[in-house]
Motif scaffolding. Structure first.
Motif, PDB file in Angstrom:
ATOM      1  N   GLN A  23       0.814  -1.216   0.000  1.00  0.00           N
ATOM      2  CA  GLN A  23       0.000   0.000   0.000  1.00  0.00           C
ATOM      3  C   GLN A  23       0.843   1.259   0.000  1.00  0.00           C
ATOM      4  OE1 GLN A  23      -2.557  -0.284   3.365  1.00  0.00           O
ATOM      5  NE2 GLN A  23      -4.061  -1.537   2.302  1.00  0.00           N
ATOM      6  N   PHE A  24       2.001   1.216   0.634  1.00  0.00           N
ATOM      7  CA  PHE A  24       2.824   2.413   0.765  1.00  0.00           C
ATOM      8  C   PHE A  24       3.859   2.579  -0.345  1.00  0.00           C
ATOM      9  CE2 PHE A  24       1.468   1.953   5.234  1.00  0.00           C
ATOM     10  CZ  PHE A  24       0.908   3.208   5.389  1.00  0.00           C
ATOM     11  N   MET A  25       4.063   1.560  -1.171  1.00  0.00           N
ATOM     12  CA  MET A  25       5.128   1.635  -2.176  1.00  0.00           C
ATOM     13  C   MET A  25       4.832   2.650  -3.285  1.00  0.00           C
ATOM     14  SD  MET A  25       7.578  -0.101  -1.134  1.00  0.00           S
ATOM     15  CE  MET A  25       8.655  -0.218  -2.522  1.00  0.00           C
ATOM     16  N   ILE A  26       3.619   2.731  -3.761  1.00  0.00           N
ATOM     17  CA  ILE A  26       3.287   3.660  -4.848  1.00  0.00           C
ATOM     18  C   ILE A  26       3.433   5.123  -4.409  1.00  0.00           C
ATOM     19  CG2 ILE A  26       1.478   4.396  -6.457  1.00  0.00           C
ATOM     20  CD1 ILE A  26       2.788   1.687  -7.113  1.00  0.00           C
ATOM     21  N   PRO A  27       2.892   5.535  -3.240  1.00  0.00           N
ATOM     22  CA  PRO A  27       3.114   6.925  -2.817  1.00  0.00           C
ATOM     23  C   PRO A  27       4.590   7.255  -2.586  1.00  0.00           C
ATOM     24  CG  PRO A  27       1.293   6.002  -1.597  1.00  0.00           C
ATOM     25  CD  PRO A  27       1.909   4.885  -2.367  1.00  0.00           C
ATOM     26  N   ILE A  28       5.349   6.288  -2.081  1.00  0.00           N
ATOM     27  CA  ILE A  28       6.783   6.518  -1.888  1.00  0.00           C
ATOM     28  C   ILE A  28       7.478   6.674  -3.237  1.00  0.00           C
ATOM     29  CG2 ILE A  28       8.912   5.429  -1.073  1.00  0.00           C
ATOM     30  CD1 ILE A  28       7.293   4.309   1.261  1.00  0.00           C
ATOM     31  N   CYS A  29       7.082   5.873  -4.240  1.00  0.00           N
ATOM     32  CA  CYS A  29       7.655   5.997  -5.589  1.00  0.00           C
ATOM     33  C   CYS A  29       7.349   7.360  -6.193  1.00  0.00           C
ATOM     34  CB  CYS A  29       7.116   4.909  -6.500  1.00  0.00           C
ATOM     35  SG  CYS A  29       7.790   3.293  -6.223  1.00  0.00           S
ATOM     36  N   VAL A  30       6.128   7.831  -6.028  1.00  0.00           N
ATOM     37  CA  VAL A  30       5.753   9.136  -6.568  1.00  0.00           C
ATOM     38  C   VAL A  30       6.555  10.238  -5.884  1.00  0.00           C
ATOM     39  CG1 VAL A  30       3.859  10.794  -6.751  1.00  0.00           C
ATOM     40  CG2 VAL A  30       3.473   8.394  -7.283  1.00  0.00           C
ATOM     41  N   PHE A  31       6.640  10.185  -4.564  1.00  0.00           N
ATOM     42  CA  PHE A  31       7.410  11.190  -3.824  1.00  0.00           C
ATOM     43  C   PHE A  31       8.873  11.187  -4.247  1.00  0.00           C
ATOM     44  CE2 PHE A  31      10.208  12.147  -0.230  1.00  0.00           C
ATOM     45  CZ  PHE A  31       9.864  13.484  -0.025  1.00  0.00           C
ATOM     46  N   GLN A  32       9.464  10.001  -4.364  1.00  0.00           N
ATOM     47  CA  GLN A  32      10.876   9.917  -4.723  1.00  0.00           C
ATOM     48  C   GLN A  32      11.109  10.361  -6.165  1.00  0.00           C
ATOM     49  OE1 GLN A  32      13.298   9.417  -2.641  1.00  0.00           O
ATOM     50  NE2 GLN A  32      14.832   9.648  -4.236  1.00  0.00           N
ATOM     51  N   SER A  33      10.174  10.108  -7.060  1.00  0.00           N
ATOM     52  CA  SER A  33      10.355  10.565  -8.444  1.00  0.00           C
ATOM     53  C   SER A  33      10.276  12.089  -8.532  1.00  0.00           C
ATOM     54  CB  SER A  33       9.330   9.912  -9.359  1.00  0.00           C
ATOM     55  OG  SER A  33       8.029  10.286  -8.980  1.00  0.00           O
ATOM     56  N   ILE A  34       9.380  12.697  -7.758  1.00  0.00           N
ATOM     57  CA  ILE A  34       9.321  14.167  -7.732  1.00  0.00           C
ATOM     58  C   ILE A  34      10.608  14.731  -7.140  1.00  0.00           C
ATOM     59  CG2 ILE A  34       8.142  16.139  -6.676  1.00  0.00           C
ATOM     60  CD1 ILE A  34       5.547  14.499  -6.936  1.00  0.00           C
ATOM     61  N   ARG A  35      11.092  14.105  -6.076  1.00  0.00           N
ATOM     62  CA  ARG A  35      12.347  14.547  -5.458  1.00  0.00           C
ATOM     63  C   ARG A  35      13.516  14.400  -6.433  1.00  0.00           C
ATOM     64  NH1 ARG A  35      15.492  14.968  -0.646  1.00  0.00           N
ATOM     65  NH2 ARG A  35      17.389  13.747  -0.896  1.00  0.00           N
ATOM     66  N   THR A  36      13.512  13.314  -7.215  1.00  0.00           N
ATOM     67  CA  THR A  36      14.582  13.096  -8.185  1.00  0.00           C
ATOM     68  C   THR A  36      14.527  14.133  -9.305  1.00  0.00           C
ATOM     69  OG1 THR A  36      14.564  10.744  -7.681  1.00  0.00           O
ATOM     70  CG2 THR A  36      15.615  11.390  -9.723  1.00  0.00           C
ATOM     71  N   LEU A  37      13.330  14.543  -9.699  1.00  0.00           N
ATOM     72  CA  LEU A  37      13.222  15.578 -10.726  1.00  0.00           C
ATOM     73  C   LEU A  37      13.716  16.938 -10.216  1.00  0.00           C
ATOM     74  CD1 LEU A  37       9.783  14.715 -12.326  1.00  0.00           C
ATOM     75  CD2 LEU A  37      12.037  14.458 -13.348  1.00  0.00           C
ATOM     76  N   ILE A  38      13.497  17.209  -8.943  1.00  0.00           N
ATOM     77  CA  ILE A  38      13.922  18.502  -8.376  1.00  0.00           C
ATOM     78  C   ILE A  38      15.404  18.492  -8.037  1.00  0.00           C
ATOM     79  CG2 ILE A  38      13.598  20.084  -6.441  1.00  0.00           C
ATOM     80  CD1 ILE A  38      10.647  19.192  -6.401  1.00  0.00           C
ATOM     81  N   PHE A  39      15.881  17.450  -7.346  1.00  0.00           N
ATOM     82  CA  PHE A  39      17.288  17.341  -6.936  1.00  0.00           C
ATOM     83  C   PHE A  39      17.892  16.070  -7.520  1.00  0.00           C
ATOM     84  CE2 PHE A  39      15.031  19.249  -3.236  1.00  0.00           C
ATOM     85  CZ  PHE A  39      15.543  20.530  -3.353  1.00  0.00           C
ATOM     86  N   PRO A  40      18.299  16.100  -8.790  1.00  0.00           N
ATOM     87  CA  PRO A  40      18.789  14.866  -9.418  1.00  0.00           C
ATOM     88  C   PRO A  40      20.230  14.521  -9.019  1.00  0.00           C
ATOM     89  CG  PRO A  40      18.823  16.635 -11.001  1.00  0.00           C
ATOM     90  CD  PRO A  40      18.218  17.190  -9.753  1.00  0.00           C
ATOM     91  N   THR A  41      20.372  13.751  -7.948  1.00  0.00           N
ATOM     92  CA  THR A  41      21.695  13.270  -7.559  1.00  0.00           C
ATOM     93  C   THR A  41      21.771  11.780  -7.866  1.00  0.00           C
ATOM     94  OG1 THR A  41      20.994  12.731  -5.316  1.00  0.00           O
ATOM     95  CG2 THR A  41      21.824  14.963  -5.691  1.00  0.00           C
ATOM     96  N   GLY A  42      22.955  11.254  -7.834  1.00  0.00           N
ATOM     97  CA  GLY A  42      23.141   9.832  -8.104  1.00  0.00           C
ATOM     98  C   GLY A  42      22.453   8.963  -7.078  1.00  0.00           C
ATOM     99  N   PHE A  43      22.491   9.395  -5.820  1.00  0.00           N
ATOM    100  CA  PHE A  43      21.838   8.630  -4.761  1.00  0.00           C
ATOM    101  C   PHE A  43      20.327   8.587  -4.957  1.00  0.00           C
ATOM    102  CE2 PHE A  43      19.747   8.530  -0.589  1.00  0.00           C
ATOM    103  CZ  PHE A  43      20.151   7.280  -0.174  1.00  0.00           C
ATOM    104  N   ASP A  44      19.725   9.719  -5.353  1.00  0.00           N
ATOM    105  CA  ASP A  44      18.277   9.758  -5.575  1.00  0.00           C
ATOM    106  C   ASP A  44      17.856   8.841  -6.727  1.00  0.00           C
ATOM    107  OD1 ASP A  44      17.542  11.503  -3.528  1.00  0.00           O
ATOM    108  OD2 ASP A  44      18.017  13.259  -4.747  1.00  0.00           O
ATOM    109  N   ILE A  45      18.628   8.822  -7.767  1.00  0.00           N
ATOM    110  CA  ILE A  45      18.308   7.957  -8.908  1.00  0.00           C
ATOM    111  C   ILE A  45      18.431   6.487  -8.520  1.00  0.00           C
ATOM    112  CG2 ILE A  45      19.055   7.280 -11.230  1.00  0.00           C
ATOM    113  CD1 ILE A  45      19.864  10.256 -11.602  1.00  0.00           C
ATOM    114  N   LEU A  46      19.487   6.141  -7.782  1.00  0.00           N
ATOM    115  CA  LEU A  46      19.676   4.772  -7.321  1.00  0.00           C
ATOM    116  C   LEU A  46      18.550   4.358  -6.375  1.00  0.00           C
ATOM    117  CD1 LEU A  46      21.525   2.267  -7.244  1.00  0.00           C
ATOM    118  CD2 LEU A  46      22.628   3.311  -5.273  1.00  0.00           C
ATOM    119  N   LEU A  47      18.180   5.242  -5.458  1.00  0.00           N
ATOM    120  CA  LEU A  47      17.101   4.954  -4.522  1.00  0.00           C
ATOM    121  C   LEU A  47      15.770   4.778  -5.251  1.00  0.00           C
ATOM    122  CD1 LEU A  47      16.426   4.644  -1.520  1.00  0.00           C
ATOM    123  CD2 LEU A  47      15.995   7.096  -1.463  1.00  0.00           C
TER     124      LEU A  47
END
Length: 63
Positions: A23-47
């Motif tokens: 249940q929590f994986m999809i909202p976490i994926c959406v949040f992390q993808s938005i974070r990756t678009l704003i702050f694209p670091t290698g760690f964010d992409i790997l995560l």
């Protein structure tokens, strides 16, 4: 010999934990993808790749 994988033999608490994670994986994926678009670091992409892999694996009942 390799033991056969049967998710129906898991204990009830483990089945509940998997359902809660699913249940929590999809909202976490959406949040992390938005974070990756704003702050694209290698760690964010790997995560993001790890989280997407886990979400797909739980959805397809691989894990």
């Amino acid at each position: 010999m390799r033991k056969r994988y049967n998710p129906y033999t898991y204990p009830r608490w483990l089945k509940n934990l998997r359902a809660a994670c699913a249940q929590f994986m999809i909202p976490i994926c959406v949040f992390q993808s938005i974070r990756t678009l704003i702050f694209p670091t290698g760690f964010d992409i790997l995560l993001l790749m790890i989280i997407i892999f886990l979400a797909v694996a739980i959805h397809m009942q691989i894990i």
